[in-house]
Write an enzyme that holds these catalytic residues in place. Structure first.
Site, PDB file in Angstrom:
ATOM      1  N   THR A  69       1.812 -33.159  -9.809  1.00 26.81           N
ATOM      2  CA  THR A  69       2.568 -34.165  -9.045  1.00 26.81           C
ATOM      3  C   THR A  69       3.172 -35.304  -9.878  1.00 26.81           C
ATOM      4  O   THR A  69       4.344 -35.634  -9.712  1.00 26.81           O
ATOM      5  CB  THR A  69       1.659 -34.733  -7.934  1.00 26.81           C
ATOM      6  OG1 THR A  69       1.350 -33.651  -7.060  1.00 26.81           O
ATOM      7  CG2 THR A  69       2.330 -35.823  -7.146  1.00 26.81           C
TER       8      THR A  69
ATOM      9  N   LYS B  70       1.018 -40.484  -1.295  1.00 26.24           N
ATOM     10  CA  LYS B  70       0.395 -40.618  -2.630  1.00 26.24           C
ATOM     11  C   LYS B  70       1.081 -41.729  -3.424  1.00 26.24           C
ATOM     12  O   LYS B  70       2.308 -41.737  -3.509  1.00 26.24           O
ATOM     13  CB  LYS B  70       0.576 -39.322  -3.432  1.00 26.24           C
ATOM     14  CG  LYS B  70      -0.193 -38.134  -2.928  1.00 26.24           C
ATOM     15  CD  LYS B  70       0.042 -36.962  -3.901  1.00 26.24           C
ATOM     16  CE  LYS B  70      -0.623 -35.700  -3.387  1.00 26.24           C
ATOM     17  NZ  LYS B  70      -0.341 -34.541  -4.260  1.00 26.24           N
TER      18      LYS B  70
ATOM     19  N   HIS C 216      -3.678 -27.149  -0.900  1.00 25.10           N
ATOM     20  CA  HIS C 216      -4.914 -27.148  -1.690  1.00 25.10           C
ATOM     21  C   HIS C 216      -6.111 -26.740  -0.832  1.00 25.10           C
ATOM     22  O   HIS C 216      -7.031 -26.091  -1.317  1.00 25.10           O
ATOM     23  CB  HIS C 216      -5.186 -28.538  -2.257  1.00 25.10           C
ATOM     24  CG  HIS C 216      -4.476 -28.810  -3.546  1.00 25.10           C
ATOM     25  ND1 HIS C 216      -4.788 -28.162  -4.709  1.00 25.10           N
ATOM     26  CD2 HIS C 216      -3.474 -29.663  -3.856  1.00 25.10           C
ATOM     27  CE1 HIS C 216      -4.001 -28.603  -5.685  1.00 25.10           C
ATOM     28  NE2 HIS C 216      -3.182 -29.511  -5.195  1.00 25.10           N
TER      29      HIS C 216
HETATM   30 ZN   LIG Z   1      -1.414 -30.554  -5.868  1.00 27.09          ZN
END
Ligand SMILES: [Zn+2]
Length: 560
Positions: free
Chosen positions: A94, A176, A324
């Site tokens: 990421t 995030k 995930h």
């Molecule tokens: Zn990831």
């Protein structure tokens, strides 16, 4: 020797070239004159960059029949679809992903070599966006101690700020922190990310501001996020989800308190034992919360409403958390993309009314792809498996002890790299190149790795294709390790449930890239494009300078 005739003809030829050169120079000048106003005519009021975290290219095609007409289909059908778009470096994760999309280059140049990495200079592990010289804005927490200081070059968003004398606004939003901080670059007006746990609100860092603006405070106190604390059921009848595996299987993670990974996921019942608001991140509701906040930002900041181009950088993080946890073949991932399609439609509709249809430009891409769960692949007789890190470390430890008499030669093992202790190498009077080579050939004998490279190779060759090219683009002379292991396709260092990414293999590099809106010629291509091409393409569209580390090139077919 030569006759005068010969010289005369040389002179004549020279004169001919000189004069035709003059003519063509004049032509260039004339065409430049007519083009001067052209870039201004096509300048969009707003650029919307959308990064879908962990989006594989084939999600577009697999789930196509479930998409409405206003989301992914609108972007693909009316925009330009780059079908063969790839990350050209590893680690495909990421932090590096967002940095590369926005800087037009790779970790070798922009310095974001992982989400986390071992910092050789300070002899400590670091996180790509953390910065303790700044504090959280909007909560009592250290989740806002962030800045882009580890990013060593400018972003396309920085270039827009510089070009407009800081008048073009840049706002970056993601659940995030790294999905917002890195796209915003060094000069963003604001970057916002989501604080989970018991909080459930959007925060920022003192790097950007001292206090949250009114519209953010209002949003946080409105508690609209509460409405997502509800059971997660599929948005369409689950029996119509024929493009994913059975709901109940062994390849998916379980929320604490669940005994099978099946719908409906009772979020209110699971709430307290799954970190409360953090639970929403692992559901499509995290993307809906992001969408709600994006719309508030468009309103609150009046983005794209004057003649100076603004930039809104959005990253949808929940697709990654869900991937995930449940894997790329799960019903959960299918539902997450069907719902994301609706959220995209919501944003595009809002842009049509607020900024004006045809007045903005969108690009949509991902920060990396993902692998199918290896345990599932294995059950389908496809070569796949898992790295046993403890086993590798102890085997390698034995080898080093036997060969060099010291087990402490390795400082750090992360992102499929080994960092060696160069002080010990010096003290033992060893040649670093030879140590690298000895360890590389030892590692190559391990079953899980298909190739191993050394830093010495990276520094002394110029690779132009294939896996070594990908490793080299991820290799930063100042920050990267000494040895680079490439796991075989299908082999990962991860739990036996869920999907991951990070490798140099094609499933981690192949991601969507769609351009849509003002200045974009509709169409598609199967020619290879690479992630660092995005920023120079947008820079060309806007007629502004490229980010200062750019190594990609504009995708010219898409520009009108
Ligand atoms: Zn990831």
């Amino acid at each position: 020797m030569f006759s005068t005739n010969y010289f005369t003809s040389i002179l004549l030829i020279a004169f001919f070239f000189y004069s035709s050169n003059l003519i063509s120079q004049r032509r260039v000048k004339e065409s430049a004159k007519t083009e001067v106003s052209a870039p201004l005519k096509t300048t969009p009021k707003l650029i919307v960059g959308i990064v879908v975290d962990q989006m594989r290219y084939d999600y577009l095609t697999r789930f196509w029949n479930h998409f409405g007409t206003g989301g992914f289909k609108r972007l693909v059908n009316e925009g330009f679809n780059c079908k063969n778009n790839h990350f050209n470096y590893s680690p495909t994760s990421t932090g590096p992903g967002h940095a590369s999309v926005y800087t037009g280059t790779t970790p070798s140049t922009h310095g974001i070599i992982g989400n986390n990495w071992y910092d050789k200079e300070i002899d400590e592990p670091v996180y790509c966006a953390s910065d303790d010289s700044y504090a959280t804005v909007g909560a009592i927490s250290n989740a806002g101690n962030m800045s882009p200081h580890r990013l060593t070059v400018t972003t396309i968003t920085d270039q827009l700020r510089l070009h407009t004398q800081m008048k073009g606004k840049v706002v970056a939003i993601a659940l995030k922190d790294r999905g917002a901080v890195l796209p915003g670059g060094h000069t963003a007006n604001a970057a916002y990310w989501f604080l989970g746990g018991g909080e459930g609100k959007w925060i920022s860092s003192t790097y950007y501001m001292e206090n949250l603006p009114r519209w953010v405070l209002d949003y946080n106190s409105s508690k609209v996020v509460e409405k997502y604390k509800k059971p997660w059921n599929t948005i369409e009848d689950i029996t119509s989800y024929k493009e994913s595996g059975p709901d109940n299987n062994n390849y998916e993670g379980l929320f604490t308190g669940e005994s099978t990974p099946v719908f409906p996921h009772d979020l209110p019942g699971l709430w307290d034992n799954n970190s409360k608001y953090d639970l929403l991140k692992v559901t499509p509701f995290g993307n809906s919360i992001t969408t709600d906040f994006v719309i508030e930002a468009l309103k609150g900041e009046q983005l794209g409403t004057d003649s100076i181009t603004d930039f809104l950088a959005i990253s949808f993080s929940s697709t990654d958390y869900v991937g995930h946890w449940f894997g790329v073949n799960s019903k959960e991932i299918q539902d997450t993309y069907i719902r994301l399609d609706r959220d995209l439609e919501r944003i595009l509709k809002y842009l049509d009314t607020k900024v004006g249809a045809g007045e903005y430009t969108v690009f949509l891409t991902a920060d990396h792809g993902a692998i199918n769960v290896p345990a599932y692949l294995k059950d389908q007789k496809i070569p796949a498996g898992y790295i046993n890190r403890t086993e590798i470390q102890s085997e390698l430890g034995e080898f080093i002890k036997y060969k060099y008499g010291s087990a402490d030669l390795i400082k750090n093992y992360s992102n499929n790299q080994l960092f060696l202790d160069h002080k010990i190498i010096q003290n033992l009077d060893l040649n670093p190149k030879e140590v690298q080579e000895a360890l590389a050939s030892e590692l190559l004998s391990y079953q899980v790795f298909e190739r191993v490279y050394t830093a010495y190779q990276m520094q002394n060759n110029e690779y132009t294709t294939g896996i070594p090219y990908i490793i080299q683009n991820g290799y930063n002379m100042k920050r990267s390790g000494d040895i680079f292991m490439v796991p075989k396709p299908g082999i990962i260092d991860y739990s036996k449930t869920g999907s991951t990414h990070g490798s140099a293999q094609i499933y981690d590099t192949h991601t969507p890239l769609i351009f849509y809106g003002k200045g974009i010629k509709p169409g598609s291509t199967a020619l290879r494009t690479e992630i660092p091409d995005i920023a120079p393409t947008i820079a060309t569209l806007l007629g502004i300078a490229f980010p200062n580390g750019t190594t990609g090139k504009p995708i010219t077919q898409i520009l009108e």
